[in-house]
Design a protein around this motif. Structure first.
Motif, PDB file in Angstrom:
ATOM      1  N   ALA A 143      31.934  36.166  44.723  1.00 42.48           N
ATOM      2  CA  ALA A 143      32.814  35.086  44.306  1.00 42.48           C
ATOM      3  C   ALA A 143      34.257  35.317  44.762  1.00 42.48           C
ATOM      4  CB  ALA A 143      32.778  34.944  42.785  1.00 42.48           C
ATOM      5  N   CYS A 144      34.599  36.551  45.066  1.00 34.17           N
ATOM      6  CA  CYS A 144      35.981  36.887  45.397  1.00 34.17           C
ATOM      7  C   CYS A 144      36.256  36.638  46.875  1.00 34.17           C
ATOM      8  CB  CYS A 144      36.245  38.359  45.076  1.00 34.17           C
ATOM      9  SG  CYS A 144      37.901  38.913  45.527  1.00 34.17           S
ATOM     10  N   LYS A 145      37.372  35.981  47.162  1.00 35.23           N
ATOM     11  CA  LYS A 145      37.647  35.716  48.589  1.00 35.23           C
ATOM     12  C   LYS A 145      38.008  36.994  49.339  1.00 35.23           C
ATOM     13  CE  LYS A 145      42.353  34.176  47.632  1.00 35.23           C
ATOM     14  NZ  LYS A 145      43.294  33.077  47.691  1.00 35.23           N
ATOM     15  N   ASN A 146      38.381  38.031  48.597  1.00 35.70           N
ATOM     16  CA  ASN A 146      38.634  39.330  49.237  1.00 35.70           C
ATOM     17  C   ASN A 146      37.399  40.238  49.241  1.00 35.70           C
ATOM     18  OD1 ASN A 146      41.229  38.594  49.644  1.00 35.70           O
ATOM     19  ND2 ASN A 146      42.135  40.003  48.154  1.00 35.70           N
ATOM     20  N   GLY A 147      36.297  39.775  48.648  1.00 39.38           N
ATOM     21  CA  GLY A 147      35.118  40.637  48.542  1.00 39.38           C
ATOM     22  C   GLY A 147      35.432  41.899  47.770  1.00 39.38           C
ATOM     23  N   SER A 148      36.161  41.750  46.675  1.00 40.98           N
ATOM     24  CA  SER A 148      36.559  42.907  45.880  1.00 40.98           C
ATOM     25  C   SER A 148      35.491  43.284  44.855  1.00 40.98           C
ATOM     26  CB  SER A 148      37.865  42.592  45.148  1.00 40.98           C
ATOM     27  OG  SER A 148      38.129  43.606  44.201  1.00 40.98           O
ATOM     28  N   ALA A 149      35.334  44.584  44.638  1.00 35.61           N
ATOM     29  CA  ALA A 149      34.359  45.063  43.655  1.00 35.61           C
ATOM     30  C   ALA A 149      35.053  45.525  42.382  1.00 35.61           C
ATOM     31  CB  ALA A 149      33.535  46.201  44.246  1.00 35.61           C
ATOM     32  N   LEU A 150      36.297  45.079  42.192  1.00 35.61           N
ATOM     33  CA  LEU A 150      37.068  45.631  41.077  1.00 35.61           C
ATOM     34  C   LEU A 150      36.496  45.300  39.702  1.00 35.61           C
ATOM     35  CD1 LEU A 150      40.672  45.388  42.460  1.00 35.61           C
ATOM     36  CD2 LEU A 150      39.656  47.416  41.389  1.00 35.61           C
ATOM     37  N   LEU A 151      35.869  44.144  39.550  1.00 38.26           N
ATOM     38  CA  LEU A 151      35.311  43.822  38.230  1.00 38.26           C
ATOM     39  C   LEU A 151      34.186  44.799  37.887  1.00 38.26           C
ATOM     40  CD1 LEU A 151      35.754  41.754  35.929  1.00 38.26           C
ATOM     41  CD2 LEU A 151      33.730  40.579  36.768  1.00 38.26           C
TER      42      LEU A 151
END
Lengths: 264, 636
Positions: free
Chosen positions: A174-182
């Motif tokens: 869902a993240c436009k940065n492809g972040s795995a922070l969640l």
């Protein structure tokens, strides 16, 4: 219980034979989809038909089909796990769609999740992060009596909220940065909030974040799309906690201080 | 041949201590010279792999999922039992032991069950240390609730996701060992066979699900933790990929399979909606703490529950079993739901009954009910579109758990030396019916606290030939697996794998499900054989076995279910009594309860493979009861 309704649907599905081959959308018309079945059962039906026609069925990941194993997930009309909040795609039922609707199905799109086939991606990067700090360094056999360390009801409940993450990867998609922070922050909070995980609180944050960056996940986009897409409704508040833990961990690494925590 | 379970003797409280005291040890420096393969990463597998790695053995953990955290233990909802007696309600190891033996209808080994009860408390300690966020009281101590078949509160829980949290705890320790290099984690590999060298289990044949490659992995011992076989019914609460393959392949190589007809049909599941239903969803037994089960008094009453006044409702469990009420064991609850429906008194005219929270919400308030069961209520609403806070749940029994499995001795070793079997995959602790919240307990007891003592004893007592995948036995097992895959893929018939699975499931549910008859079982055998023949002529697997192909995976599993089902039906037909979940209509009390025949059937039926379609050979392990006197089970 039963609506007894049938739907006509047009679905466009991303078809890609293998990681190294180009993919494309293919369109399928379905003329009698029961509104009572689940989204994956709708795909089962499509696959049954494709097999009969001698064609290659659509590959998608799934297992428990009750929203807890975290295997399933793909984009439906650009939304991870589809339109229903707090719901994995296996728990999404066709009664939430209407007759004549057109649905576009795509795999998670992220650099750290290469497409294996059709709607299936490889999420090994998540496990490599877990293997850097997703644990308490305790050996089997040396646990103290369970009630000897009290944990407040609120703390246990918050830790549970974070621990509910099923590692499906929707947040990344869902993240436009492809972040795995969640994902990373949920794991960090689950263990760090409890007294048993507190001794490694900062070390854990540093090691997991460093592995996350190595895997090619992006930084936070600050759009909170991840929380909106999360089937377990994990809070983005945990990301702030992770950032604090990471900075504290890095700071003490630089200054040679001892970083241990009493938890909380 | 009578089988020996090798239980220690003497006072039951001292047997495990005695066994441990007698066990040989491997010195810390020598442990790294031994390698162990653990198949499966559910509660049993993850905890076994982690415990053995913590001791210093080299472990390969193999799972077919893309991540160990997805094993089906993750879906267990309600809780885990432990004899902590935190509630001061007179619980003890003995009482947990007693409840489990009685709940299993006197078809389990006393020594194993006592050990299970004895180890239960430490599982909670261990899980808390790994970060499992169990439910707590405001004062910070652990909370408990009650489960079926018992009169104390000994169940620990993490909302309705206890299995998930316990699994994440066990898997976190697995990851710790991956980090340190002590465990090699092999994901997305399906175990297709075991390798037996000179009579000892020395390895496995796996298929890499990404590449389609077959591989041989060798070790000094193999620990099989592959779960149960409830998917033989097609529709069950098990995950779609749960299967019997590793267990069945070990059976074909000589491992005895015990009591396969002991299967558990869970009373509270969401009923099937259509022929396209792919699986069934459980609603945790914990709901019966506050939910009241009822059916209309009148046959053919199809009114909405709100329109049925109290005097026209039959709270049949409370009426028939006043002592235990809604908390009777699962087999009793399931059978009674069936009786209601057989009498035409199903909810809404369906094959279903009501599970009603009206009175609990009135008594405790909606908030209190939401606290305890919120996620279960949400799940129910998501699937059915109905709101259980407003109208009762509509539920029906579904296949859930399998008590039968590979035969093991007290050390959890099968009759093939070096092949250990843990968790649901073995037959050992639950007899003919498992009590709620006991599966998680058994999986973790086996993995955390039994195998770390019994497996080293085995290793220390052996001399091993050097490890090599070039051994004839390994090469021939690999070849068998390849031949079978090629044959299956080449059929290119006209019928999908799922179709065969669905048809098999219908036969099994109808003829070998909640109630069984001699004639029905004979018919089932004919049907199974017909389906199996048809499968090998008409199955259609698109593509080939060379790369990632989910249809190939499914086909192999269904092919094994088609062989296994015949053994299950055979076992059910040979056990001429009713006990626990095995209900033969010919053998029942005047009240319709299971009627055991202790004189003739107080044994474990362990079957030896004699060929597909051939009659298996029976080996009996007699059961003796020194501490709990077998009686007609009563929950009245």
């Amino acid at each position: 219980m039963s609506t007894g309704k049938n739907l006509r649907l047009t679905i466009e599905v991303w078809r890609q034979a293998s990681p190294d081959q180009p993919g494309r959308f293919e369109t399928y018309e379905l003329d009698a989809v029961s509104a009572d079945i689940s989204f994956l059962e709708m795909l089962d039906q499509l696959n049954e038909r494709l097999i009969k026609e001698g064609k290659d069925p659509v590959a998608f990941e799934h297992d428990c089909r009750e929203g807890i194993c975290g295997s399933c997930g793909f984009m439906i009309n650009g939304q991870a796990h589809g339109p229903l909040r707090g719901t994995t795609v296996c728990q999404l039922h066709m009664r939430h769609f209407h007759d004549g609707e057109r649905l576009v199905l795509e795999p998670w799109r992220a650099q750290a999740f290469p497409v294996r086939k059709d709607l299936v991606v490889d999420r090994d990067s998540f496990d490599r992060i877990m293997a850097k700090g997703g644990y308490n360094s305790t050996r089997v056999g040396n646990a103290p009596e369970a009630n000897s360390i009290l944990v407040g009801k609120e703390t246990a409940s918050k830790a549970f909220d974070a621990a509910a993450c099923i590692a499906c990867g929707a947040c990344v998609a869902a993240c436009k940065n492809g972040s795995a922070l969640l994902f990373v922050s949920a794991k960090n909070a689950h263990l760090g909030l409890l007294p048993q995980g507190a001794p490694e609180r900062y070390r854990r944050a540093v090691r997991m974040v460093e592995q996350m960056e190595k895997e090619g996940f992006g930084g936070c986009s600050n759009t909170l799309e991840c929380e909106a897409a999360c089937p377990k409704q994990i809070s983005t508040g945990w990301i702030q906690r992770l950032t604090r833990d990471y900075i504290r961990g890095k700071t003490v690494e630089d200054t040679g201080e001892v970083a241990e925590s009493g938890g909380g | 041949m009578a089988l020996d379970g090798k239980s220690p003797t003497g006072p039951i409280e001292g047997r495990w201590a005695k066994r441990k005291a007698d066990a040989k040890l491997v010195s810390p420096a020598n442990r790294r010279k031994y390698s162990v393969i653990v198949i499966g990463t559910g509660l049993a597998g993850a905890s076994a792999a982690a415990s053995l790695a913590d001791q210093g053995y080299k472990v390969k953990a193999i799972c077919f999922h893309d991540s160990p955290r997805r094993a089906h233990s993750v879906a267990a909802q309600g809780g885990i039992n432990a004899a902590k007696n935190y509630q001061n309600d007179n619980d003890s190891d003995f009482r947990l032991f007693y409840d489990t033996i009685k709940g299993g209808d006197f078809r389990a080994r006393e020594s194993n069950v006592y050990r299970l009860a004895e180890l239960s408390a430490n599982i909670i300690d261990q899980s808390v240390a790994f970060g499992v966020p169990f439910a707590r009281e405001y004062g910070g101590t652990l909370a408990n609730r009650t489960f079926g078949g018992v009169l104390v509160s000994r169940t620990f829980y993490a909302r309705g996701q206890t299995g998930q949290q316990l699994l994440y705890g066990a898997v976190s320790n697995l990851w710790k060992n991956v980090d340190s290099g002590q465990i090699e984690l092999l994901t997305q590999k399906d175990v297709l066979d075991i390798v037996v060298v000179d009579g000892k289990c020395r390895g496995v044949i796996v298929r890499d699900l990404r590449t389609g490659q077959l591989e041989t992995h060798m070790a000094h011992a193999v620990v099989m933790c592959t779960g149960g076989y409830a998917n033989v019914f097609y529709l069950s609460t098990n995950a779609m990929k749960s299967n019997v393959t590793a267990m069945w392949r070990a059976h074909r190589r000589g491992a005895l399979l015990a009591n396969p007809c002991f299967t558990q049909i869970h009373p509270t599941c969401i009923p099937a909606h259509s022929e396209f239903q792919s699986k069934l969803t459980l609603m945790s037994e914990s709901l019966r703490n506050d939910g009241r089960v009822w059916a209309p008094k009148k046959a053919g009453d199809t009114r909405r529950p709100e329109q049925i006044p109290d005097e026209e409702r039959d709270y049949y469990l409370e009426r028939k079993y006043p002592t235990y009420g809604n908390m009777v064991p699962r087999d009793v609850a399931s059978r009674n739901a069936k009786y209601m429906c057989d009498e035409g008194r199903g909810a809404l005219g369906l094959r279903a009954v009501f599970l009603d929270f009206r009175d609990a919400i009135k008594r405790d308030g909606k908030h209190a009910i939401e606290e305890k069961y919120g996620n279960l209520f949400d799940m129910y609403a998501q699937i059915t579109g109905d709101n259980p806070y407003q109208s009762p749940m509509v539920i029906y029994p579904a296949p859930h758990y399998t008590m039968g499995g590979l035969w093991v001795d007290y050390d959890l070793m099968s009759n093939i030396p070096g092949l250990f079997v843990l968790g649901e995959a073995n037959f050992s602790d639950h007899g003919a019916n498992r009590l709620g919240a006991s599966a998680l307990m058994q999986g973790l007891a086996d993995g955390y606290f039994v195998i770390p003592y019994t497996l080293p004893h085995y290793l220390a007592g052996q001399t091993f030939a050097p490890l090599t995948a070039d051994h004839d036995a390994a090469k021939s097992a690999l070849n068998d697996a390849r031949t079978r895959l090629d044959k299956m893929v080449a059929i290119k018939g006209d019928t999908s794998v799922d179709r065969f699975h669905r048809d098999l499931g219908m036969v099994m549910l109808d003829k070998c499900g909640m109630s069984r008859t001699r004639e029905g079982l004979a018919e089932a055998r004919t049907e199974i054989r017909r389906l199996r023949d048809e499968f090998w002529q008409r199955v259609r697997i698109p593509g080939d076995a060379k790369g990632f192909n989910p249809e190939v995976e499914k086909a192999g599993r269904v092919a094994d279910f088609l062989e296994f089902a015949e053994l299950m039906v055979h076992d059910a037909g040979e056990r001429n009594e009713s006990c626990g979940g095995h209900f033969r209509e010919e053998y029942q009390t005047p009240d319709g309860e299971a009627l055991r025949d202790d004189d003739n059937f107080m044994y474990v039926a362990a079957w030896e493979f004699k060929g597909v379609g051939e009659t298996p050979a029976l080996h009996k392990e007699p059961l003796t009861f020194e501490y709990v006197k077998p009686t007609q089970r009563s929950y009245k």
